[in-house]
Design an enzyme around this catalytic site. Structure first.
Site, PDB file in Angstrom:
ATOM      1  N   PRO A 134      -0.312  -2.881   4.106  1.00 12.01           N
ATOM      2  CA  PRO A 134      -0.963  -3.972   3.377  1.00 12.01           C
ATOM      3  C   PRO A 134       0.071  -4.913   2.753  1.00 12.01           C
ATOM      4  O   PRO A 134       1.151  -4.475   2.346  1.00 12.01           O
ATOM      5  CB  PRO A 134      -1.744  -3.237   2.281  1.00 12.01           C
ATOM      6  CG  PRO A 134      -1.911  -1.848   2.781  1.00 12.01           C
ATOM      7  CD  PRO A 134      -0.691  -1.556   3.607  1.00 12.01           C
ATOM      8  N   GLY A 190       6.665  -6.759   4.501  1.00 14.97           N
ATOM      9  CA  GLY A 190       7.368  -7.938   5.033  1.00 14.97           C
ATOM     10  C   GLY A 190       8.872  -7.695   5.087  1.00 14.97           C
ATOM     11  O   GLY A 190       9.544  -8.075   6.057  1.00 14.97           O
ATOM     12  N   SER A 191       9.395  -7.033   4.068  1.00 15.39           N
ATOM     13  CA  SER A 191      10.841  -6.741   4.020  1.00 15.39           C
ATOM     14  C   SER A 191      11.235  -5.779   5.137  1.00 15.39           C
ATOM     15  O   SER A 191      12.282  -5.932   5.774  1.00 15.39           O
ATOM     16  CB  SER A 191      11.216  -6.107   2.674  1.00 15.39           C
ATOM     17  OG  SER A 191      10.873  -6.963   1.620  1.00 15.39           O
ATOM     18  N   ALA A 234       1.240  -8.165  -0.002  1.00 13.81           N
ATOM     19  CA  ALA A 234       1.112  -8.467  -1.442  1.00 13.81           C
ATOM     20  C   ALA A 234       0.780  -7.201  -2.221  1.00 13.81           C
ATOM     21  O   ALA A 234      -0.067  -7.193  -3.111  1.00 13.81           O
ATOM     22  CB  ALA A 234       0.062  -9.555  -1.671  1.00 13.81           C
ATOM     23  N   ASP A 251      14.492  -6.538  -1.202  1.00 12.87           N
ATOM     24  CA  ASP A 251      14.195  -5.193  -0.675  1.00 12.87           C
ATOM     25  C   ASP A 251      14.665  -4.982   0.760  1.00 12.87           C
ATOM     26  O   ASP A 251      14.611  -3.863   1.262  1.00 12.87           O
ATOM     27  CB  ASP A 251      12.675  -4.939  -0.678  1.00 12.87           C
ATOM     28  CG  ASP A 251      12.105  -4.831  -2.076  1.00 12.87           C
ATOM     29  OD1 ASP A 251      12.894  -4.684  -3.020  1.00 12.87           O
ATOM     30  OD2 ASP A 251      10.871  -4.885  -2.199  1.00 12.87           O
ATOM     31  N   LYS A 278       7.551   1.320   1.808  1.00 13.50           N
ATOM     32  CA  LYS A 278       8.297   2.035   0.757  1.00 13.50           C
ATOM     33  C   LYS A 278       7.442   2.164  -0.491  1.00 13.50           C
ATOM     34  O   LYS A 278       6.500   1.391  -0.701  1.00 13.50           O
ATOM     35  CB  LYS A 278       9.612   1.335   0.407  1.00 13.50           C
ATOM     36  CG  LYS A 278       9.500  -0.116  -0.075  1.00 13.50           C
ATOM     37  CD  LYS A 278       9.222  -0.303  -1.559  1.00 13.50           C
ATOM     38  CE  LYS A 278       9.193  -1.777  -1.961  1.00 13.50           C
ATOM     39  NZ  LYS A 278       8.567  -2.061  -3.248  1.00 13.50           N
TER      40      LYS A 278
END
Ligand code: C5P
Length: 304
Positions: A107, A115-116, A109, A149, A17
């Protein structure tokens, strides 16, 4: 996200996103910040494959660029995929397990929600293969426990104004196919660090002005007025992120030199994006920025 059956498994494409607008309204008693943000999913994907495992074991294998570089993507119990699977089991009491393969392309961080999105994919896929039939509302409540998120990625809308700490979703209709160039510089940023540096560096805005501003941006995007939309791009986390990371400053300076409609840092960074006039322009800008060797560069359009 896109889910399809593949032999005995489920394959999920979990999108990244971008935040085209992010305003922080204040700090809450629970330590989180109240915000208003416009989130848009883009066609840059992690891929996840899920096999049911009736033995009850949950196993995750992770592959991809960030996984091999130490410390970026946790591959054990801390990975949001594992946490999502365990939370779903705990919530429903189901005894089944799963073998999960994750190919990371988004990517980490970076403020791109990788991850979300993986966590949302896990909730949606295991809800199916464990035949739980939990409705979207119940999955969203679990999603919010995993991260602010995560609920956005569970929804069917490619764009949404998100409020609260980010978990309260208002879908908005914005035509897909906007083209972006996205760059992840060598260093990442921690969301908690960026929020922690907010107070010393930038003001906190009023709700009514913020609502007007985000609605104006949405209207420009709905009407295809890219130039005017570009002038309304806004992220109040960019000031603290630039204090923490010279990489973000370098990306802003680089994008200033490029023929893009506008540019902004996404979420809490460190990834940066340019809004382009179309696909050809995005490819051209991506090639020029690649030549500058200031990070990993992607050209991607909005969509699920
Ligand atoms: O919800 P998530 O796990 O993404 O949040 C990571 C950290 O970012 C939180 O622990 C908090 O420090 C910060 N955060 C915040 N306000 C938000 C979202 C995140 O302060 N709305």
């Amino acid at each position: 996200m896109r889910i399809r059956h593949y032999r005995q498994s489920l394959l999920v494409q979990a999108p990244a996103k971008l935040n085209l607008f992010l305003e922080v309204l204040g700090k809450r008693a629970d330590g989180f910040h109240e915000l208003v943000t416009l989130m848009m999913s883009v066609r840059l994907y992690d891929t996840l494959q899920f096999h049911d495992d009736p033995s009850g074991r949950i196993a995750l294998r992770c592959r991809g660029a960030d996984v091999s570089s130490v410390g970026f993507v946790p591959t054990g119990e801390d990975n949001l995929v594992m946490r999502a699977a365990r939370l779903l089991r705990e919530h429903t009491g189901v005894q089944r397990g799963a073998a999960i393969d994750l190919w990371k392309r988004i990517p980490s961080a970076a403020g791109l929600g990788g991850g979300s999105s993986d966590a949302a994919a896990t909730l949606a896929a295991l809800n199916r293969i464990w035949e739980l039939h939990l409705p979207l509302g119940e999955l969203s409540t679990l999603a919010a426990r995993l991260g602010s998120d995560v609920p956005f990625f569970l929804g069917r809308s490619t764009s949404a104004i998100c409020r609260g700490r980010g978990e309260s979703i208002e879908p908005v209709e914005i035509p897909v196919g906007l083209w972006f160039v996205i760059v992840r510089p060598p260093s990442g940023l921690s969301t908690a660090d960026v929020f922690a540096h907010l107070h010393s560096s930038s003001g906190i805005d009023s709700r009514s002005q913020t609502e007007t501003d985000v609605e104006t941006l949405v209207r420009h995007l709905q009407c295809g007025r890219r130039g005017r939309a570009a002038a309304s791009l806004h992220n109040s986390l960019q000031v603290p992120a630039e204090r923490l990371s010279g990489d973000v400053v370098r990306l802003r300076t680089e994008f200033d030199r490029q023929p893009v409609c506008g540019h902004l840092m996404s979420g809490s960074g460190s990834a940066y994006f340019g809004l382009c006039a179309g696909r050809r322009e995005a490819r051209r800008v991506a090639a020029r920025i690649r030549a500058a060797r200031i990070g990993r560069v992607f050209a991607a359009s909005s969509g699920a």
